[in-house]
Design a protein around this motif. Sequence first.
Motif, short mmCIF file in Angstrom:
data_model
loop_
_atom_site.label_atom_id
_atom_site.label_comp_id
_atom_site.label_asym_id
_atom_site.label_seq_id
_atom_site.Cartn_x
_atom_site.Cartn_y
_atom_site.Cartn_z
N UNK A 49 0.85 -1.18 0.00
CA UNK A 49 0.00 0.00 0.00
C UNK A 49 0.90 1.24 0.00
N UNK A 50 0.33 2.42 0.23
CA UNK A 50 1.14 3.65 0.26
C UNK A 50 0.37 4.76 0.96
N UNK A 51 1.12 5.69 1.54
CA UNK A 51 0.53 6.89 2.15
C UNK A 51 -0.34 7.60 1.12
N UNK A 52 0.09 7.56 -0.15
CA UNK A 52 -0.57 8.35 -1.21
C UNK A 52 -1.69 7.59 -1.94
N UNK A 53 -2.13 6.44 -1.40
CA UNK A 53 -3.24 5.75 -2.07
C UNK A 53 -4.58 6.28 -1.54
N UNK A 54 -5.00 7.37 -2.17
CA UNK A 54 -6.30 8.00 -1.89
C UNK A 54 -6.63 8.80 -3.15
N UNK A 55 -7.92 9.07 -3.39
CA UNK A 55 -8.26 9.85 -4.58
C UNK A 55 -7.78 11.29 -4.45
N UNK A 56 -7.31 11.88 -5.53
CA UNK A 56 -6.88 13.29 -5.50
C UNK A 56 -7.97 14.14 -4.87
N UNK A 88 6.43 9.64 0.29
CA UNK A 88 7.15 10.52 -0.63
C UNK A 88 6.28 11.01 -1.78
N UNK A 89 5.16 10.33 -2.02
CA UNK A 89 4.21 10.80 -3.04
C UNK A 89 3.00 11.43 -2.35
N UNK A 90 2.32 12.31 -3.07
CA UNK A 90 1.00 12.80 -2.62
C UNK A 90 0.17 13.01 -3.88
N UNK A 91 -1.13 13.13 -3.71
CA UNK A 91 -2.01 13.30 -4.88
C UNK A 91 -2.24 14.79 -5.15
N UNK A 92 -2.39 15.09 -6.42
CA UNK A 92 -2.53 16.47 -6.84
C UNK A 92 -3.41 16.53 -8.08
N UNK A 93 -3.65 17.74 -8.55
CA UNK A 93 -4.32 17.92 -9.84
C UNK A 93 -3.38 18.67 -10.77
N UNK A 94 -3.24 18.19 -11.98
CA UNK A 94 -2.49 18.92 -12.99
C UNK A 94 -3.40 19.06 -14.20
N UNK A 95 -3.65 20.30 -14.62
CA UNK A 95 -4.58 20.55 -15.72
C UNK A 95 -5.93 19.88 -15.47
N UNK A 96 -6.37 19.92 -14.20
CA UNK A 96 -7.69 19.37 -13.88
C UNK A 96 -7.73 17.85 -13.79
N UNK A 97 -6.56 17.19 -13.96
CA UNK A 97 -6.54 15.71 -13.90
C UNK A 97 -5.81 15.27 -12.64
N UNK A 98 -6.28 14.14 -12.02
CA UNK A 98 -5.59 13.64 -10.83
C UNK A 98 -4.18 13.17 -11.18
N UNK A 100 0.20 12.57 -9.48
CA UNK A 100 1.02 12.19 -8.32
C UNK A 100 2.14 13.20 -8.18
N UNK A 101 2.21 13.91 -7.04
CA UNK A 101 3.32 14.82 -6.77
C UNK A 101 4.35 14.12 -5.89
N UNK A 131 8.94 6.26 -1.97
CA UNK A 131 8.06 5.98 -3.12
C UNK A 131 8.71 6.31 -4.47
N UNK A 132 9.42 7.46 -4.49
CA UNK A 132 10.03 7.85 -5.79
C UNK A 132 11.11 8.89 -5.56
N UNK A 133 12.28 8.74 -6.18
CA UNK A 133 13.31 9.78 -6.06
C UNK A 133 12.81 11.10 -6.64
#
Length: 286
Positions: A49-56, A88-98, A100-101, A131-133
């Motif tokens: 699993x991951x800290x960042x597994x949630x909907x944006x 290390x990841x979080x959810x975000x929106x880019x150009x209105x789309x969900x 991963x930051x 999660x990601x460098x």
Amino acid sequence: MKYRKLGPYQASAISYGNMPLAIEGRPDRATAISVIHDVLDAGVTHIDTAWAYYPSGDTPQYGEELAAEALRTWSGDQSRVTIATKVGHFRNFTDGRPTWGIDDDPDHLKERAHESARALGVDTIDLLYSHRPSPDVPYEKVIGALADLIDEEVASVVGISNANPDQIRLAHRILGDRLVAVQNQFSPGFRSSEPEIEVTGELGLAFVAWSPLGGYRAALDQALFEPFQKIADARSVSRAQVILAWELTKGPHVIPIPGSHRSATILDSLRATDLELTEEELAVLG
Ligand SMILES: NC(=O)c1ccc[n+]([C@@H]2O[C@H](COP(=O)([O-])OP(=O)(O)OC[C@H]3O[C@@H](n4cnc5c(N)ncnc54)[C@H](OP(=O)(O)O)[C@@H]3O)[C@@H](O)[C@H]2O)c1
């Protein structure tokens, strides 16, 4: 079920990633819990699993809470189950789309890890990954944060994810046998991580293959999956089973973690541990 070494743990050779149960398109919570119970009943001993597994735009850590609740309410031997999580990841929106930051600030990684332990209901996380460098943070600092978290007993052992061979060697130099796994993408549609499969084998680390079936969206290049489909048709098994059985032949340290939204698909996938591909079939698949 067959088992493979994941540091100090015995992980089911095919394990389970709970991302599809937690992000956009997720099923309701009761269904998600029952999927995880079915997976555990089938002999899976390692849930990713991951800290960042949630909907944006939603509350973080849904996937971690789900994994913890499912394990807590499962009637089997909970002590055999390893829950791995990532920070290390979080959810975000880019150009209105969900999207991963990445936030690899070492202090933030440590804060997130404490939050992960709380969501998982443990003092010490079984296996914690970066999660990601990030291009903005020297990787030594990320690895240093993981080392501190082991020293503080927030994590028992650690892994790194989405790392290249140089980053794997660097992490191994700093962490030694406290580093137990590398989690990278690998599937018929994404073979460029073969060098990382080799390096992890050489260093005695597990290679945990994410999106092993090509991901939950339609594969970018379906042609790459056709040879697997042909063998599946000839053997009267699913394409997923052929793909996973092929991945298991890439090394005794390879542990695919397919995801699913429902029990039927993941229970089918788990049967891949009983599928032996012939030399001729493996020669075709490469
Ligand atoms: N470290 C990272 O950066 C990273 C990134 C992405 C993912 N991950 C991890 O990797 C896990 C798996 O990746 P993923 O979920 O993206 O992709 P995946 O496992 O490659 O594919 C999941 C999709 O495969 C389908 N499926 C599973 N078994 C099947 C079967 N036997 N027959 C037909 N379809 C089947 C599922 O269908 P249904 O939905 O219909 O059940 C689901 O849509 C994630 O859950 C997560 O834990 C890690």
